[in-house]
Design a protein around this motif. Structure first.
Motif, PDB file in Angstrom:
ATOM      1  N   ALA A  59       0.813  -1.219   0.000  1.00  0.00           N
ATOM      2  CA  ALA A  59       0.000   0.000   0.000  1.00  0.00           C
ATOM      3  C   ALA A  59       0.848   1.270   0.000  1.00  0.00           C
ATOM      4  CB  ALA A  59      -0.918   0.001   1.218  1.00  0.00           C
ATOM      5  N   SER A  60       2.168   1.137  -0.183  1.00  0.00           N
ATOM      6  CA  SER A  60       3.065   2.279   0.005  1.00  0.00           C
ATOM      7  C   SER A  60       3.916   2.577  -1.222  1.00  0.00           C
ATOM      8  CB  SER A  60       4.000   2.016   1.195  1.00  0.00           C
ATOM      9  OG  SER A  60       3.283   1.813   2.386  1.00  0.00           O
ATOM     10  N   ARG A  61       4.291   3.855  -1.330  1.00  0.00           N
ATOM     11  CA  ARG A  61       5.305   4.290  -2.289  1.00  0.00           C
ATOM     12  C   ARG A  61       6.357   5.062  -1.523  1.00  0.00           C
ATOM     13  NH1 ARG A  61       5.894   8.797  -5.846  1.00  0.00           N
ATOM     14  NH2 ARG A  61       3.792   9.570  -5.379  1.00  0.00           N
ATOM     15  N   VAL A  62       7.621   4.786  -1.771  1.00  0.00           N
ATOM     16  CA  VAL A  62       8.726   5.375  -1.023  1.00  0.00           C
ATOM     17  C   VAL A  62       9.398   6.458  -1.865  1.00  0.00           C
ATOM     18  CG1 VAL A  62      10.918   4.947   0.151  1.00  0.00           C
ATOM     19  CG2 VAL A  62       9.103   3.210   0.208  1.00  0.00           C
ATOM     20  N   VAL A  63       9.616   7.617  -1.239  1.00  0.00           N
ATOM     21  CA  VAL A  63      10.370   8.708  -1.872  1.00  0.00           C
ATOM     22  C   VAL A  63      11.597   8.965  -1.009  1.00  0.00           C
ATOM     23  CG1 VAL A  63      10.354  11.112  -2.612  1.00  0.00           C
ATOM     24  CG2 VAL A  63       8.266   9.724  -2.815  1.00  0.00           C
ATOM     25  N   HIS A  64      12.769   8.783  -1.596  1.00  0.00           N
ATOM     26  CA  HIS A  64      14.007   8.847  -0.808  1.00  0.00           C
ATOM     27  C   HIS A  64      14.450  10.281  -0.531  1.00  0.00           C
ATOM     28  CE1 HIS A  64      17.988   7.918   0.701  1.00  0.00           C
ATOM     29  NE2 HIS A  64      18.477   8.807  -0.152  1.00  0.00           N
ATOM     30  N   THR A  65      14.860  10.498   0.701  1.00  0.00           N
ATOM     31  CA  THR A  65      15.626  11.673   1.100  1.00  0.00           C
ATOM     32  C   THR A  65      16.393  11.305   2.358  1.00  0.00           C
ATOM     33  OG1 THR A  65      15.582  13.992   1.785  1.00  0.00           O
ATOM     34  CG2 THR A  65      13.729  12.642   2.471  1.00  0.00           C
ATOM     35  N   ASP A  66      17.610  11.817   2.468  1.00  0.00           N
ATOM     36  CA  ASP A  66      18.385  11.551   3.687  1.00  0.00           C
ATOM     37  C   ASP A  66      18.473  12.794   4.572  1.00  0.00           C
ATOM     38  OD1 ASP A  66      20.038  13.102   2.162  1.00  0.00           O
ATOM     39  OD2 ASP A  66      21.651  11.629   1.978  1.00  0.00           O
ATOM     40  N   VAL A  67      17.623  13.775   4.279  1.00  0.00           N
ATOM     41  CA  VAL A  67      17.601  15.005   5.071  1.00  0.00           C
ATOM     42  C   VAL A  67      16.448  14.931   6.076  1.00  0.00           C
ATOM     43  CG1 VAL A  67      17.412  17.517   5.027  1.00  0.00           C
ATOM     44  CG2 VAL A  67      18.542  16.307   3.145  1.00  0.00           C
ATOM     45  N   ALA A  68      16.761  15.077   7.350  1.00  0.00           N
ATOM     46  CA  ALA A  68      15.749  15.026   8.408  1.00  0.00           C
ATOM     47  C   ALA A  68      15.827  16.273   9.266  1.00  0.00           C
ATOM     48  CB  ALA A  68      15.953  13.787   9.278  1.00  0.00           C
ATOM     49  N   VAL A  69      14.686  16.722   9.752  1.00  0.00           N
ATOM     50  CA  VAL A  69      14.637  17.848  10.688  1.00  0.00           C
ATOM     51  C   VAL A  69      14.971  17.322  12.074  1.00  0.00           C
ATOM     52  CG1 VAL A  69      13.153  19.576  11.771  1.00  0.00           C
ATOM     53  CG2 VAL A  69      12.940  19.103   9.324  1.00  0.00           C
ATOM     54  N   GLY A  70      15.938  17.924  12.723  1.00  0.00           N
ATOM     55  CA  GLY A  70      16.341  17.489  14.056  1.00  0.00           C
ATOM     56  C   GLY A  70      15.345  17.909  15.120  1.00  0.00           C
ATOM     57  N   ASN A  71      15.262  17.134  16.182  1.00  0.00           N
ATOM     58  CA  ASN A  71      14.337  17.453  17.271  1.00  0.00           C
ATOM     59  C   ASN A  71      14.672  18.775  17.943  1.00  0.00           C
ATOM     60  OD1 ASN A  71      12.858  15.110  16.912  1.00  0.00           O
ATOM     61  ND2 ASN A  71      14.064  13.934  18.385  1.00  0.00           N
ATOM     62  N   ASP A  72      15.935  19.194  17.881  1.00  0.00           N
ATOM     63  CA  ASP A  72      16.365  20.432  18.529  1.00  0.00           C
ATOM     64  C   ASP A  72      16.485  21.602  17.561  1.00  0.00           C
ATOM     65  OD1 ASP A  72      16.581  19.111  21.002  1.00  0.00           O
ATOM     66  OD2 ASP A  72      18.622  18.441  20.551  1.00  0.00           O
ATOM     67  N   ASP A  73      16.185  21.390  16.293  1.00  0.00           N
ATOM     68  CA  ASP A  73      16.276  22.480  15.318  1.00  0.00           C
ATOM     69  C   ASP A  73      15.241  23.556  15.611  1.00  0.00           C
ATOM     70  OD1 ASP A  73      18.262  21.122  14.056  1.00  0.00           O
ATOM     71  OD2 ASP A  73      17.110  20.616  12.253  1.00  0.00           O
ATOM     72  N   LYS A  74      15.651  24.800  15.515  1.00  0.00           N
ATOM     73  CA  LYS A  74      14.698  25.899  15.615  1.00  0.00           C
ATOM     74  C   LYS A  74      13.881  25.962  14.328  1.00  0.00           C
ATOM     75  CE  LYS A  74      17.571  28.723  18.673  1.00  0.00           C
ATOM     76  NZ  LYS A  74      18.285  30.009  18.840  1.00  0.00           N
ATOM     77  N   PRO A  75      12.640  26.445  14.405  1.00  0.00           N
ATOM     78  CA  PRO A  75      11.812  26.510  13.192  1.00  0.00           C
ATOM     79  C   PRO A  75      12.477  27.231  12.032  1.00  0.00           C
ATOM     80  CG  PRO A  75      10.462  26.907  15.125  1.00  0.00           C
ATOM     81  CD  PRO A  75      11.882  26.837  15.610  1.00  0.00           C
ATOM     82  N   SER A  76      13.168  28.330  12.325  1.00  0.00           N
ATOM     83  CA  SER A  76      13.837  29.082  11.254  1.00  0.00           C
ATOM     84  C   SER A  76      14.955  28.252  10.630  1.00  0.00           C
ATOM     85  CB  SER A  76      14.396  30.399  11.803  1.00  0.00           C
ATOM     86  OG  SER A  76      15.298  30.153  12.878  1.00  0.00           O
TER      87      SER A  76
END
Length: 343
Positions: A59-76
């Motif tokens: 039921a899934s389609r995968v789109v690759h990216t190795d960029v993740a938002v860190g839990n401590d990243d500020k919104p800006s």
């Protein structure tokens, strides 16, 4: 056959990413087989999890990216570094492009709000988003908002929160006219800040057909289930949420210690374990997981970052229900009626 609900997942969000998100989505899929998934994240990690869940893989389609938002990243920082490339952004952008009906993420709340607002924009008549969640109560469940998306707000903002929260409650609880209360330091009309008193006057004067305004609700009224929807601004809402979560953990620890304090207590637990299990389930935050970022021109669900697979499944369920029962249309209709009442 009804059209399938298409759910975009930030598969790299949360404390552990795909190892919780994929199994959790698989649990939700078993409850809602008319679901399709778009999975954004590291394809190697995602595929390793999908191999354990054949129905989810189909039921899934995968789109690759190795960029993740860190839990401590500020919104800006998240906007600057992760815009257009991070798993969180791509999931939200899929909703904007019409490739998905809803985005679900267990990632950084501030970043999710900033990206959602930047990418999807706000609904007409709404200035700021609000974080709305399902709150377990003595009567069942209530919708409570804003739980910390934005701080402060004038009377018009509180009225808008009341309208959006009512739309969410009508979908979740199958209510034609949910009751709405404004969180305040007392139930008397003269109490509270000026903006709260003004919002109360507006709600009484408007007599909106889609909600039943019942007046002010004190803090203890949240747990009592004094209203189907309880409205406050984000500062006090977030304090209420964190206080409730801490109290639930405290009660659980007290019970665990009491049950282990003597052999009589252990024997008593054996006779009452079903009751204690029911209490544990009622206090379990994972069973109320899944907050909505209301006010966006699209549906975005925020899951607790530290939840387990079952908890994430509940967040996916919330997204499914908001799409299946057409939340955005309900909100737009209610906002239109509110604007007519004001004019």
């Amino acid at each position: 056959m009804p059209q399938k609900v298409r759910i975009a997942l930030d598969a790299m969000g949360g404390d552990v990413g795909a190892s919780v998100i994929i199994p959790g989505a698989a649990v939700s899929l078993s409850r809602h087989p008319d679901t399709e998934f778009l999975l954004f994240g590291d394809s190697a990690l995602i595929e390793a999890q999908l191999a354990r869940h054949p129905a989810m893989k189909a039921a899934s389609r995968v789109v690759h990216t190795d960029v993740a938002v860190g839990n401590d990243d500020k919104p800006s920082q998240a906007l600057r570094r992760g815009r257009k490339t991070s798993s969180m952004w791509l999931a939200i952008d899929a909703v904007k492009k019409g490739d998905a009906d809803v985005a679900v993420s267990a990632g950084n709340t501030g970043a999710l709000m900033a990206m959602g607002r930047f990418c999807l924009r706000m609904l007409p008549g709404i200035d700021r988003p609000a974080l709305a969640a399902i709150w377990p109560t003595a009567r069942g469940e209530s919708v409570v908002l804003d739980l910390g998306a934005t701080i402060g707000g004038d009377a018009q903002h509180l009225v808008a929160l009341s309208v959006m929260g009512s739309a969410m409650a009508s979908v979740l609880f199958n209510l034609e006219r949910p009751t709405v209360g404004l969180l305040n330091i007392g139930v008397e009309e003269m109490k509270g800040h000026e903006e709260i008193r003004e919002a109360a006057e507006l709600l009484r004067a408007m007599k909106l057909p889609q909600l039943d305004y019942i007046g002010f609700v004190e803090g203890d009224g949240i747990g009592k289930g004094a209203a189907d929807v309880i409205v406050t601004e984000g500062f006090s809402g977030n304090i209420a949420l964190k206080t409730a979560e801490g109290t639930a953990r405290q009660i659980t620890e007290f019970l665990r210690s009491a049950m282990a304090s003597s052999w009589r207590s252990r024997i008593g637990y054996l006779f009452a374990k079903n009751a204690f299990r029911a209490l544990r389930d009622k206090l379990d935050p994972s069973r109320s997981n899944g907050s909505l970022l209301l006010g966006l021109n699209g549906i975005v669900v925020k899951s607790h970052g530290g939840t387990d697979a079952e908890g994430f499944a509940y967040a996916v369920d919330v997204g499914y229900e908001m799409v299946r029962y057409d939340l955005l249309t309900k909100i737009n209709q209610m906002l239109h009626r509110e604007q007519e009442a004001v004019s």
